[in-house]
Design a protein around this motif. Sequence first.
Motif, short mmCIF file in Angstrom:
data_model
loop_
_atom_site.label_atom_id
_atom_site.label_comp_id
_atom_site.label_asym_id
_atom_site.label_seq_id
_atom_site.Cartn_x
_atom_site.Cartn_y
_atom_site.Cartn_z
N GLU A 335 16.63 55.22 13.19
CA GLU A 335 16.87 56.56 13.74
C GLU A 335 15.98 56.73 14.97
OE1 GLU A 335 16.56 61.26 12.41
OE2 GLU A 335 15.79 59.67 11.11
N TRP A 357 21.43 56.23 16.52
CA TRP A 357 21.40 55.40 15.31
C TRP A 357 21.78 53.97 15.72
CZ3 TRP A 357 19.46 57.32 10.90
CH2 TRP A 357 19.45 58.69 10.73
N PRO A 368 23.20 56.98 8.07
CA PRO A 368 23.25 56.70 6.63
C PRO A 368 24.31 57.50 5.88
CG PRO A 368 20.98 56.90 7.37
CD PRO A 368 21.84 57.28 8.54
N TRP A 404 19.64 56.04 0.51
CA TRP A 404 18.82 55.53 1.61
C TRP A 404 17.43 56.14 1.54
CZ3 TRP A 404 20.50 52.01 5.32
CH2 TRP A 404 21.87 51.71 5.30
N THR A 405 16.42 55.36 1.93
CA THR A 405 15.05 55.83 1.99
C THR A 405 14.43 55.40 3.32
OG1 THR A 405 14.26 53.83 0.87
CG2 THR A 405 14.70 55.78 -0.50
N VAL A 406 13.40 56.13 3.74
CA VAL A 406 12.69 55.82 4.97
C VAL A 406 11.61 54.80 4.66
CG1 VAL A 406 11.23 56.75 6.80
CG2 VAL A 406 13.21 58.04 6.01
N THR A 413 14.67 60.81 1.50
CA THR A 413 15.88 60.11 1.09
C THR A 413 17.08 60.71 1.80
OG1 THR A 413 16.21 61.56 -0.81
CG2 THR A 413 14.87 59.58 -1.16
N SER A 414 18.19 59.96 1.70
CA SER A 414 19.40 60.41 2.38
C SER A 414 20.06 61.58 1.67
CB SER A 414 20.39 59.24 2.47
OG SER A 414 20.68 58.74 1.17
N TYR A 417 18.52 64.61 3.37
CA TYR A 417 18.44 64.53 4.83
C TYR A 417 19.80 64.89 5.43
CZ TYR A 417 18.13 62.56 9.51
OH TYR A 417 18.17 62.38 10.87
N TRP A 502 15.55 53.41 8.23
CA TRP A 502 16.15 53.75 6.94
C TRP A 502 16.64 52.44 6.30
CZ3 TRP A 502 16.83 58.84 5.03
CH2 TRP A 502 16.42 59.84 5.89
N ARG A 504 18.25 50.38 2.70
CA ARG A 504 18.98 50.48 1.43
C ARG A 504 19.46 49.09 1.06
NH1 ARG A 504 24.07 54.55 -0.01
NH2 ARG A 504 23.96 54.31 -2.30
#
Length: 520
Positions: A335, A357, A368, A404-406, A413-414, A417, A502, A504
């Motif tokens: 991102e 992105w 994501p 999804w996680t950063v 998380t997505s 977000y 991000w 996953r």
Amino acid sequence: MDQVDRVPPSGMHLLVILAPTINLLHTFISLATWRRGAVSSWMLLIAYTLTCFYGYEVLRYAPQVLPLAWIIYTWITSSVARASGSKSASGASSQSINRTLAQLDDLADFAAALRDELFVPLTSMLSWKGTVPSTGAVATFLIFSWPIWLICMLPRNLWQLPFYTVSTTLGRIFASGPALVVREAVGKHAVVLGDKTYVFAQEHAPKLTASVLHVSKIVGAHLCPALRSLGAGQTRIGINLIPPFPIASFELRHVFLFVGLIALTWCAPWAKLLRMTLWRSAIFRHSILSVLSLLSGSETLALAWRTSRPFHRREKKKVGSVQEYETRFEFAIFENQRWWIGLDWTAALLPNERPSWSDSDNNPVAPPAAFTLPRPSRSYTPSQQHPGLVDSRVSEWRWVDPEWTVDGAQFITSTVYKPHDVETDEKRVREANATGAAAVTDATDRHHEEAQALALDEDVPGLARNPVTMSVDPEGWEYGDNSWDKLSKTNGIGRYTRRRRWIRRAVLVQTVEKGIKRTD
């Protein structure tokens, strides 16, 4: 052209170059797994045995034999090609590419099965990833088996003890009483069977019989006398009496021979039958388990073998067999944001720079919330184990992580977000460019104050830190200059760009069904 379009140019170039190597490796794996005829596999077994016994002497005293053998082989093949009028292919074709891809699929299945059945259990047992008592038992087994290894492998000159051996020759063994009885019994049946075979062959294949008799006369006149003289007094066989065998009797070549023979005969039908028969014997099974318990000092390994019983169940032979392999993959999406005067950090970037992105190569990708896995695919290849049938391969992607996680900030998380509206951000940028100097000054001061506060927060104990690869702030951001360079986790003066990753994880599940009839 469909096959050519699907393969990238670099992949096509690599396939053409490595096609002979892939074919050679596939042929070796097919022979080692006894899928290309028993005769060829036996020839490979004999060649490996001769290599273990005489490979060191050849490499030490006559290494020129290897290139000379290759020169003779290529000369014979080229002579046969000229005599038959066949021409070697000057380039690749769709058939050769498809054959190479099919061989790669077969090699991938073999590598996946070898990894799941051998390397993963072995590495987990040796690296404390499995059960801790099992790893400790393996360590104990290795420590206590080391003296036995030294006793068998140490050369005789290091023992400084007298060695008493009994030796004989092949001629004496063949001339012994039991050998004479066996030769007489076999000779009677061989004469009767040979006469019947000769009469049948003379009636149905007279030319072939004449050729066989001619070759037999040549062998009997030249080769048999040499073998008799060799067995009469040249080849000697000795075994230790004091100290008893196998003390100081093994060399490293014997270890390679033993391990290689087990590996090359593991998939042989007769080897499978022999293992299953031996494991059904209670005496053999309890003896192996007792030795394991004694050397390891624990019954963990013995209990594992006892519960698994690898050859206790009879395998039912069926035409179709289904195998499933998994390949884990981590998707990463960056991102990207830029700091604008009066707007703070937004996803509105310059037209000539990276998208909001992107992937690791700054190519545009879906965010994501809109990222989807590839669709399932199915392919068919002619089966090499079952002629007339095909092998079906189904590839399907599945998510391993629920969201999804950063990277560096796993609490983001997505699911919580919401992506920025790029059009709204671009409109705010145009409006900010028309504002006065006072607004510019206030926004700049606010940006520097936030950067200083963030720098002070880094010294606060207990703050979230990034334990992985990127150096990021508590929210996962990595800050850079106007050219996306000099990235660090610190925000401050001269930091106009930032990004965060991000991640996953997903898994590619390949289901291979061999020996089926194609329905579509």
